[in-house]
Design an enzyme around this catalytic site. Sequence first.
Site, short mmCIF file in Angstrom:
data_model
loop_
_atom_site.label_atom_id
_atom_site.label_comp_id
_atom_site.label_asym_id
_atom_site.label_seq_id
_atom_site.Cartn_x
_atom_site.Cartn_y
_atom_site.Cartn_z
N GLU A 62 0.34 2.98 7.87
CA GLU A 62 0.76 3.27 6.75
C GLU A 62 0.77 5.00 6.74
O GLU A 62 1.86 5.43 6.48
CB GLU A 62 -0.62 3.49 5.79
CG GLU A 62 -0.37 1.79 5.05
CD GLU A 62 -1.65 1.30 4.64
OE1 GLU A 62 -2.59 2.18 4.01
OE2 GLU A 62 -1.90 0.05 4.39
N VAL B 162 14.84 -11.51 -13.75
CA VAL B 162 14.87 -10.20 -13.09
C VAL B 162 14.69 -10.09 -11.69
O VAL B 162 15.08 -9.14 -11.03
CB VAL B 162 13.97 -9.25 -13.96
CG1 VAL B 162 12.65 -9.40 -13.39
CG2 VAL B 162 14.60 -7.87 -13.80
N GLY B 163 14.43 -11.35 -10.97
CA GLY B 163 14.21 -11.41 -9.63
C GLY B 163 15.70 -11.26 -8.92
O GLY B 163 15.86 -11.01 -7.72
N ILE B 164 16.70 -11.10 -9.50
CA ILE B 164 18.13 -10.86 -9.17
C ILE B 164 18.04 -9.36 -8.60
O ILE B 164 18.92 -9.06 -7.86
CB ILE B 164 19.12 -10.94 -10.45
CG1 ILE B 164 20.38 -11.05 -9.95
CG2 ILE B 164 19.08 -9.86 -11.43
CD1 ILE B 164 21.43 -11.45 -10.82
N TYR C 180 -10.07 4.17 1.93
CA TYR C 180 -10.73 3.14 2.85
C TYR C 180 -12.23 2.96 2.88
O TYR C 180 -12.92 2.04 2.65
CB TYR C 180 -10.07 2.95 4.14
CG TYR C 180 -8.73 2.35 4.41
CD1 TYR C 180 -8.32 0.96 4.42
CD2 TYR C 180 -7.40 3.13 4.03
CE1 TYR C 180 -7.31 0.37 4.19
CE2 TYR C 180 -6.30 2.70 3.87
CZ TYR C 180 -6.02 1.27 4.12
OH TYR C 180 -4.84 0.52 4.14
N HIS D 138 0.95 -1.19 0.01
CA HIS D 138 -0.09 0.02 -0.15
C HIS D 138 1.02 1.31 0.06
O HIS D 138 0.63 2.22 -0.86
CB HIS D 138 -0.85 0.19 1.22
CG HIS D 138 -2.13 -0.94 1.13
ND1 HIS D 138 -3.14 -1.11 2.09
CD2 HIS D 138 -2.65 -1.61 0.20
CE1 HIS D 138 -3.86 -1.71 1.92
NE2 HIS D 138 -3.51 -2.40 0.61
N PHE E 181 7.87 -11.67 -3.90
CA PHE E 181 6.87 -11.84 -5.19
C PHE E 181 7.03 -10.50 -5.92
O PHE E 181 6.77 -9.64 -5.33
CB PHE E 181 5.37 -12.02 -4.87
CG PHE E 181 5.23 -13.53 -4.53
CD1 PHE E 181 5.23 -14.39 -5.37
CD2 PHE E 181 4.93 -13.57 -3.06
CE1 PHE E 181 4.71 -15.82 -4.85
CE2 PHE E 181 4.96 -14.91 -2.54
CZ PHE E 181 4.67 -16.09 -3.50
N PHE E 182 7.23 -10.56 -7.31
CA PHE E 182 7.24 -9.20 -8.03
C PHE E 182 5.67 -9.28 -8.57
O PHE E 182 5.54 -8.97 -10.03
CB PHE E 182 8.06 -9.63 -9.29
CG PHE E 182 9.60 -9.05 -8.96
CD1 PHE E 182 9.90 -8.72 -7.60
CD2 PHE E 182 10.53 -8.92 -9.88
CE1 PHE E 182 11.09 -8.13 -7.26
CE2 PHE E 182 11.58 -8.59 -9.81
CZ PHE E 182 12.19 -8.33 -8.21
N ARG F 233 3.60 1.01 -10.73
CA ARG F 233 4.14 -0.08 -10.62
C ARG F 233 5.40 -0.17 -9.69
O ARG F 233 5.69 0.98 -9.33
CB ARG F 233 5.15 -0.48 -12.18
CG ARG F 233 4.31 -0.68 -13.25
CD ARG F 233 3.34 -1.91 -13.18
NE ARG F 233 2.44 -2.36 -14.49
CZ ARG F 233 1.27 -1.83 -14.69
NH1 ARG F 233 0.84 -1.01 -13.78
NH2 ARG F 233 0.87 -2.07 -15.60
#
Length: 387
Positions: free
Chosen positions: A138, A269-271, A95, A85, A379-380, A205
């Site tokens: 948040e 690309v998780g590198i 909300y 978030h 996780f991407f 993103r």
Amino acid sequence: MLTAEQRAIVQSTVPLLESGGEALITHFYQRLLGEHPEVRALFNSTHQQSGAQPRALAFSVLMYAKHIDRLENLGNLPAQIINKHVALQVQPEHYPIVGQCLLASIREVLGAEIATDAVIDAWAAAYQQLADILIGAETQAYDRNASAVGGWRGARAFRVARKQVESTEITSFYLVPVDGGAVMAHLPGQFIGLRIVVDGQEQRRNYSLSALANGRELRISVKREAAGVVSRHLHDAVREGDVLDIFPPAGHFTLAESDKPLVLISGGVGITPTLPMLAAALGSQRPVVFIHCARTPEVQGFRARIDALALKHPQLQCHYCYDEADAAPARMDAEQLGRWLPASRDVEAYFCGPQPFMSAVLQGLRALGVPPAQTHYEFFGPTQALA
Ligand SMILES: Cc1cc2nc3c(=O)[nH]c(=O)nc-3n(C[C@H](O)[C@H](O)[C@H](O)COP(=O)(O)OP(=O)(O)OC[C@H]3O[C@@H](n4cnc5c(N)ncnc54)[C@H](O)[C@@H]3O)c2cc1C
Ligand code: HEM
């Protein structure tokens, strides 16, 4: 405040939600995104279409209802939600919109007979309790980011100082603030939020920061997805000198305080989050095993730099595997991992990559006896179950 009676009602409706949960959430998203264009840009439409995002939310609401008496049992889940978030800039005023859509969808899916006023009131109180927890955490994170040295609130304009091709698929973007100010320190493994308009449509993103904090600039490294809206735009249309809107760093996939051997495992690309983790660990004497799998050497990024580090730092061992070059999928199973991990499995392991890859790695680490509390992953995309 949720009464004991309302808690009981919420818990008694969990089985109904478990059987009809996904339909409920699908209704909810159609309503939320159809009727509230002001929040649409926050949501990645691919994650909606694949069903992964509705599933993540349904899962979290059910977990919450199940553990409403002991919220500490939720483990990492609240931190995970809060970080997503924060990186996408969910605000307190969003909300009530989500709450209204959720309650209207509960009423619609359960039907008037089951969704009585008492049931809806109980869920409204439960939603508010969860919303208050998330809003509180948040708001604290936004305040911390705004008051940090080099920190900021909301979007800050960064100029693309340099684009560097890392492989046939991955390009790094070096970003410096247009205002010329300092840049707050992020932790290795954290990511930023990017806001960008593509074909007249606002998109948001997340991208992991692929280099250590240096107070002056940020680096992200983006894989070009053949049909990806934002990654294609970044590769093909964004030039050096262009300006991007960046939200402050967030994320809890960060190195735990430890001097145990560090195992970093990445696919594709998780590198990216593992690169600053590697750099940070090499500042100590800690042994590091760096394992990276790519489809081919051509699409692999950063190999020359990692190899150079291995020459300089004897504590670092690197292993690479290639799916296509080996003519068979590189198996990330216990046998393969067992050959590369230190003999003692008392290690801290961090991994990131495509979901099937991550499932295989998790199973392998479990089979080798790496303690679950010492395995960490990112996780991407929306968080998914790992086998
Ligand atoms: C915490 C986090 C960190 C991340 N770090 C990085 C990073 O360091 N580097 C990086 O490159 N990415 C990273 N990502 C992923 C990144 O946020 C984007 O998801 C990625 O760049 C793809 O976005 P896109 O707009 O190009 O693709 P999208 O348009 O979102 O599409 C994604 C993929 O789905 C496919 N697709 C599109 N529509 C559909 C459909 N209807 N059905 C099925 N498939 C479809 C597309 O072909 C594409 O391959 C990270 C994500 C997260 C959550
Ligand atoms: C109590 C209320 C809420 C709960 C329980 C909740 C839960 C979640 C969960 C579980 C995820 C997935 C996290 C992950 O993938 O790791 C998520 C992501 C997200 N949430 Fe929420 N959320 C709530 C409120 C909101 C609100 C008010 C907004 C703003 C409109 C919002 C916007 C988002 C967005 C944009 C994402 C990322 C979506 C993506 O990956 O495409 N959420 N939330």
